[in-house]
Design an enzyme around this catalytic site. Structure first.
Site, PDB file in Angstrom:
ATOM      1  CG  HIS A 250      -1.692   1.498   1.225  1.00 48.04           C
ATOM      2  ND1 HIS A 250      -2.643   1.485   0.175  1.00 48.04           N
ATOM      3  CD2 HIS A 250      -2.097   1.998   2.476  1.00 48.04           C
ATOM      4  CE1 HIS A 250      -3.503   2.450   0.712  1.00 48.04           C
ATOM      5  NE2 HIS A 250      -2.756   3.125   2.368  1.00 48.04           N
ATOM      6  N   GLY A 285      -6.626   3.399  -1.294  1.00 48.62           N
ATOM      7  CA  GLY A 285      -5.112   5.163  -1.770  1.00 48.62           C
ATOM      8  C   GLY A 285      -5.778   5.539  -3.138  1.00 48.62           C
ATOM      9  CB  CYS A 401      -8.798  28.516  22.761  1.00 51.56           C
ATOM     10  SG  CYS A 401      -7.887  29.206  23.304  1.00 51.56           S
ATOM     11  CE1 TYR A 439      -8.031   7.275   7.123  1.00 50.70           C
ATOM     12  CE2 TYR A 439      -9.333   7.533   5.257  1.00 50.70           C
ATOM     13  CZ  TYR A 439      -8.635   6.595   5.752  1.00 50.70           C
ATOM     14  OH  TYR A 439      -8.236   5.579   5.660  1.00 50.70           O
TER      15      TYR A 439
END
Length: 487
Positions: A250, A285, A401, A439
């Site tokens: 991969h 991918g 923040c 993701y």
């Protein structure tokens, strides 16, 4: 907030190819126009005219206003009113369609599609893909456990991991297929299961990814066994009488199709070294375009030369190898959107300033822009559930923040802020973050600033509405594992 040094305070543009003198003259004229605009009281924030002249393609991308993918403006309003914001919304119809496209990947002698569950490990998504006939690619022992809880058999799960878990022996006994990703992992497997069947993940010496951070092949990557260590792999295999039945490679997420095809041929060469191999896993991918101007890999096209390579290998060796692929982004990327609200709006009133939209989400839900400089379509919807008629340029930021909590970085440059042309919105209106399936929920900076996990809902394919697949986290759940301490 921690300070952050920006590479530029302006949107990134492509430099003109004209001589420098002409470019300088154009910048001077642009500055004059800007001063004249302000002098007449019609300062419309045309600061970007003073930047280097962009190429035609860059200007077109900058001015393109993105659109909703599978939600309607009314859906956005209804989700916000029913489930609150931010909320992840998955589309069952898109999930099913992408699974069908993956299963149609050209192959010569059999195909197994493994969902790279790290992309988004919610049980509802796992169950959806199991029903669609997919198996699982797990990246940790805990993902294996999670997949089995969602209904997958151990034999339907392949484990390729940076950290071989201490309990891997139990997983193997339950049927999980291990791909050794280092020489040490191969030795550990051999000691535990002498004479056993194992897969081996190789680093073929070549990688490709959408960014350097998603490239997992080549000499700068720790993933897999370096291909020149092949003699040592054979020694370990012989020492423990192992049977190598799978070769795995991969090279990265968002990889170049041409590089991916080249690595396919290199991987077949590795299969030649092990007569017992019956399966070649080429990973995933595949590049997916989230923005309207981005291109996506067509699996029906990229798979044809791979199929032909398998057929040529069979003609040469008499071995008909099965193919495995491991899509994650391909299945999920455009199958989810995050519905969020504009909770504040700030203007920094100088020639170098911007209009900032502050959302009630950020890196706690979608980390990819801050991490990679990734581009996500941002679509404005009014609180009434309508698309705005007017447009404006904004820098869109999150609620953390943290000055790095940025939704509109320059492409591939997380340190550079950039403006985005969107429908005009005000506080209380909605912004939809498209392309948020892969993701995002599974790779957020969970609980930073003690923000709770956002709920996840599934848009049902039969038009029956939305089903909650993860409830919003409570403060009590955030604190559940803390132990009382007397200071």
């Amino acid at each position: 907030s921690r300070p952050r040094v920006l590479a530029s305070s302006r949107p990134r543009v492509v430099a003109s190819s004209r001589p420098r003198a002409m470019a300088a003259a154009e910048r001077a004229r642009a500055k004059t126009r800007d001063r004249a605009t302000r002098a007449t009281g019609r300062w419309t924030r045309e600061r970007t005219a003073t930047a280097p002249r962009a190429s035609r393609g860059a200007r077109a991308r900058a001015s393109a206003v993105e659109t909703l993918r599978f939600l309607t403006p009314e859906d956005v309003r209804d989700v916000a009113e029913t489930h609150g914001t931010p909320t992840y919304v998955y589309d069952r119809a898109t999930l099913d369609a992408q699974a069908a496209r993956a299963r149609a990947f050209p192959n010569a002698y059999g195909l197994t599609v493994r969902y790279a569950m790290k992309a988004s490990p919610n049980a509802a998504i796992l169950k959806t893909f199991k029903k669609a006939g997919l198996h699982v690619d797990a990246s940790s022992g805990y993902e294996c456990e999670r997949a089995m809880k969602a209904g997958f058999e151990g034999g339907e799960i392949s484990l390729s991991t940076q950290e071989l878990p201490s309990f891997f022996e139990d997983l193997v006994r339950r049927g999980v297929k291990v791909n050794a990703c280092s020489l040490d992992q191969l030795e550990r497997f051999g000691r535990a299961f002498p004479g056993g069947e194992v897969g081996v993940r190789f680093n073929p010496g070549l990688g490709s990814g959408g960014t350097g951070k998603t490239n997992v092949g080549g000499p700068s990557s720790s993933f897999g066994i370096w291909f020149e260590s092949l003699p040592r792999v054979k020694e370990i295999v012989e020492q423990y009488d192992l049977k190598v039945v799978r070769v795995h490679t991969h090279i990265g997420s968002g990889s170049d199709p041409a590089v991916w095809q080249k690595v396919s041929g290199m991987s077949l060469d590795l299969c030649r070294e092990f007569p017992s191999v019956d399966t070649l896993n080429l990973g995933g991918g595949y590049k997916v375009g989230r923005m309207s101007y981005e291109k996506s890999t067509d699996l029906a096209v990229v798979g044809v030369p791979v199929k032909e390579a398998f057929e040529a290998f069979a003609k040469e060796t008499g071995r008909k190898l099965k193919l495995e692929i491991e899509p994650g982004t391909f299945l999920l990327a455009n199958s989810c959107a995050v519905v969020t609200s504009v909770q504040d709006k700030v203007v920094t009133g100088t020639a170098e300033g911007h209009t900032f939209l502050k959302l009630d989400m950020g890196m706690t839900e979608v980390l990819r822009p801050s991490l990679y400089g990734s581009q996500h379509p941002l679509v404005s919807v009014s609180k009434a559930g309508e698309l705005p008629a007017a447009q404006a340029d904004y820098v869109v930021v999150g609620h953390c923040c943290e000055s790095g909590d940025l939704l509109t970085p320059a492409p591939d440059e997380p340190e550079t802020i950039s403006e985005r042309r969107m429908g005009e919105v005000n506080i209380g209106d909605y912004v939809v973050i498209e392309g948020s399936g892969a993701y995002c929920a599974g790779m957020s900076s969970k609980n930073y600033n003690s923000f709770p996990e956002a709920p996840e809902v599934m848009r049902l394919a039969d038009g029956a509405g939305f089903a909650v697949i993860r409830r919003k986290q409570t403060l009590e759940q955030i604190l559940a594992n803390e132990v009382d301490f007397t200071a």
